[in-house]
Motif scaffolding. Structure first.
Motif, mmCIF file in Angstrom:
data_model
loop_
_atom_site.group_PDB
_atom_site.id
_atom_site.type_symbol
_atom_site.label_atom_id
_atom_site.label_comp_id
_atom_site.label_asym_id
_atom_site.label_seq_id
_atom_site.Cartn_x
_atom_site.Cartn_y
_atom_site.Cartn_z
ATOM 1 N N ALA A 1 14.138 0.474 9.468
ATOM 2 C CA ALA A 1 13.990 0.599 7.611
ATOM 3 C C ALA A 1 14.785 -0.328 7.957
ATOM 4 O O ALA A 1 14.300 -0.867 6.442
ATOM 5 N N LEU A 2 15.505 -1.326 8.493
ATOM 6 C CA LEU A 2 16.248 -2.549 8.355
ATOM 7 C C LEU A 2 14.887 -3.345 7.767
ATOM 8 O O LEU A 2 15.035 -4.330 7.236
ATOM 9 N N LEU A 3 13.655 -3.854 8.737
ATOM 10 C CA LEU A 3 12.464 -4.606 8.525
ATOM 11 C C LEU A 3 11.693 -4.515 7.116
ATOM 12 O O LEU A 3 11.126 -4.974 6.915
ATOM 13 N N THR A 4 12.187 -2.712 6.722
ATOM 14 C CA THR A 4 11.325 -2.264 5.920
ATOM 15 C C THR A 4 9.708 -2.439 6.330
ATOM 16 O O THR A 4 8.997 -3.308 5.593
ATOM 17 N N ALA A 5 9.571 -1.763 7.392
ATOM 18 C CA ALA A 5 7.894 -2.941 8.016
ATOM 19 C C ALA A 5 7.264 -1.272 7.605
ATOM 20 O O ALA A 5 6.702 -0.694 8.783
ATOM 21 N N TYR A 6 6.808 -1.206 6.790
ATOM 22 C CA TYR A 6 6.311 -0.011 6.046
ATOM 23 C C TYR A 6 4.731 -0.217 5.212
ATOM 24 O O TYR A 6 4.232 0.215 4.672
ATOM 25 N N SER A 7 4.376 -1.669 5.513
ATOM 26 C CA SER A 7 2.899 -2.158 4.352
ATOM 27 C C SER A 7 1.397 -1.880 5.956
ATOM 28 O O SER A 7 2.034 -1.682 6.774
ATOM 29 N N PRO A 8 0.814 -0.994 5.136
ATOM 30 C CA PRO A 8 -0.033 -1.033 6.386
ATOM 31 C C PRO A 8 -0.540 -2.159 7.407
ATOM 32 O O PRO A 8 -0.277 -1.777 8.624
ATOM 33 N N VAL A 9 -0.257 -3.630 7.000
ATOM 34 C CA VAL A 9 -0.464 -4.735 7.998
ATOM 35 C C VAL A 9 0.761 -3.785 9.417
ATOM 36 O O VAL A 9 0.347 -4.355 10.097
ATOM 37 N N THR A 10 1.457 -4.188 8.214
ATOM 38 C CA THR A 10 2.685 -4.341 9.819
ATOM 39 C C THR A 10 2.467 -2.826 10.791
ATOM 40 O O THR A 10 2.442 -3.227 11.490
ATOM 41 N N GLN A 11 2.424 -1.839 9.795
ATOM 42 C CA GLN A 11 2.157 -0.793 10.309
ATOM 43 C C GLN A 11 1.072 -0.818 11.371
ATOM 44 O O GLN A 11 1.755 -0.369 12.525
ATOM 45 N N ALA A 12 0.557 -1.241 10.954
ATOM 46 C CA ALA A 12 -1.032 -1.076 12.056
ATOM 47 C C ALA A 12 -0.617 -2.202 13.252
ATOM 48 O O ALA A 12 -0.920 -1.680 14.379
ATOM 49 N N VAL A 13 0.241 -3.621 12.922
ATOM 50 C CA VAL A 13 -0.085 -3.981 13.887
ATOM 51 C C VAL A 13 1.885 -3.073 15.168
ATOM 52 O O VAL A 13 1.404 -3.612 15.983
ATOM 53 N N GLN B 1 7.341 9.243 3.736
ATOM 54 C CA GLN B 1 6.098 9.879 3.613
ATOM 55 C C GLN B 1 5.222 10.086 2.042
ATOM 56 O O GLN B 1 3.968 9.907 2.023
ATOM 57 N N ALA B 2 6.616 10.523 1.946
ATOM 58 C CA ALA B 2 5.923 10.499 0.101
ATOM 59 C C ALA B 2 6.094 9.362 -0.550
ATOM 60 O O ALA B 2 4.565 9.340 -1.186
ATOM 61 N N GLY B 3 6.382 7.984 -0.442
ATOM 62 C CA GLY B 3 6.539 7.191 -0.886
ATOM 63 C C GLY B 3 5.090 6.720 -0.133
ATOM 64 O O GLY B 3 3.902 5.695 -0.976
ATOM 65 N N PHE B 4 4.516 6.525 0.858
ATOM 66 C CA PHE B 4 2.791 6.542 1.643
ATOM 67 C C PHE B 4 1.639 7.233 1.194
ATOM 68 O O PHE B 4 1.039 6.549 0.066
ATOM 69 N N GLY B 5 2.325 8.736 0.939
ATOM 70 C CA GLY B 5 1.266 9.241 0.232
ATOM 71 C C GLY B 5 -0.008 9.762 1.444
ATOM 72 O O GLY B 5 -0.272 9.480 2.280
ATOM 73 N N LEU B 6 -0.129 10.965 1.215
ATOM 74 C CA LEU B 6 -1.306 11.202 2.350
ATOM 75 C C LEU B 6 -2.427 10.893 2.676
ATOM 76 O O LEU B 6 -2.385 10.655 3.558
ATOM 77 N N VAL B 7 -3.150 10.461 1.583
ATOM 78 C CA VAL B 7 -4.345 10.561 1.427
ATOM 79 C C VAL B 7 -3.944 8.279 1.149
ATOM 80 O O VAL B 7 -4.437 8.424 0.257
ATOM 81 N N SER B 8 -3.838 7.963 1.987
ATOM 82 C CA SER B 8 -3.582 6.210 1.813
ATOM 83 C C SER B 8 -3.623 6.152 3.120
ATOM 84 O O SER B 8 -3.408 6.630 4.460
ATOM 85 N N TRP B 9 -3.921 4.482 3.406
ATOM 86 C CA TRP B 9 -3.610 3.741 4.568
ATOM 87 C C TRP B 9 -2.688 4.081 5.675
ATOM 88 O O TRP B 9 -1.886 4.361 6.336
#
Length: 279
Positions: free
Chosen positions: A233-245, A185-193
């Motif tokens: 975690a295994l797919l590192t599915a943390y990009s905004p596009v992947t998260q959204a889908v 979560q800290a890597g994402f940043g609270l104010v981010s997509w």
């Protein structure tokens, strides 16, 4: 044995929310002050203990209920190993895999296990990875969120309303993690997509784990929670596009499950579920 009234359920929920948030946020505040990685000493201690806030809340509610001699909530579901546990585990994994593949097709990051394999090696191998993913979330949270709060909400709410409320509360509960250095979560940043999408994703997760609870109790909700967390975690599915889908796929999946359930049984908020036990 005392009769459980709506006021008693509200009192139990107030005790659960207060104990859970006070425990978790106090420990995570210590982790924030200490700084450093949440996987290294001394920060790891308050970081891990904070995750068990929902279990502490559950224990507090059970102690009070037993002292009063009250029966379990009518919507408590016996934790049992049935066909729904592996089915829902596979479904949970499939929502993340499908979301990652679709995101790839839409121009997002390619599906890859490279970083996931590095993570598994870093934590000490597959067994250590599985244990850490099981404890850090599913076991630390589900006995509280689903095993304690959810059946009390269901006494006066439909599965949809109870799940939505749980999702909002669960999302707020996670907020301090955005300030613990080294967390996802800290890597994402609270104010981010990514931060916004993570927060929103908690709602369909609450609905999916709530559905699982009604099918197989806490064991099923643990399986769903584990399946989603480990696959992300295994797919590192943390990009905004992947998260959204992934979020969209999970909304569709849980919508279909709830619609099918409502079509078979209706959506009566006070409908008792099978096999109540002492929880």
């Amino acid at each position: 044995m005392a009769t459980v009234t709506p006021a008693r359920h509200r009192g139990d929920l107030a005790l659960f929310w207060t104990t859970t948030f006070a425990t978790t946020w106090a420990f995570w505040l210590v982790a924030i002050v200490l700084g450093g990685s949440p996987t290294s000493s001394p920060t790891v201690i308050p970081y891990v203990l904070g995750g068990f806030g929902p279990v502490v809340g559950a224990v507090a509610v059970r102690i009070r209920r037993r002292r009063r001699g009250e029966p379990v909530p009518a919507h408590t579901v016996k934790t049992r190993l049935n066909v729904w546990v592996p089915v829902l585990l596979v479904l949970a994994v499939a929502t993340v895999v499908a979301g990652a593949v679709l995101a790839d097709l839409l121009g997002g990051p390619a599906v890859s296990l490279t970083e996931g394999e590095e993570l598994v090696a870093k934590v000490g191998g597959p067994v250590a990875f599985f244990v850490s993913m099981l404890i850090g979330g599913p076991l630390a949270e589900e006995p509280g969120w689903r095993g304690t709060a959810y059946p009390r909400l269901r006494a006066s709410m439909s599965p949809l309303r109870a799940g939505l409320l749980m999702g909002v509360v669960w999302a707020v509960w996670h907020l301090p993690l955005f300030l613990v250095s080294g967390t996802v979560q800290a890597g994402f940043g609270l104010v981010s997509w990514s931060g916004l999408l993570f927060t929103l994703s908690v709602v369909p997760m609450a609905l999916l784990t709530g559905y699982a609870y009604e099918r197989g109790g806490v064991l099923a909700s643990i399986a769903v929670h584990l399946g989603v967390n480990a696959t992300m975690a295994l797919l590192t599915a943390y990009s905004p596009v992947t998260q959204a889908v992934v979020l969209a796929v999970q909304v569709v999946a849980v919508g279909a499950l709830l619609a099918a359930r409502r079509g078979r049984n209706g959506d009566l908020p006070a409908r008792a579920l099978p096999a109540p036990v002492g929880r």
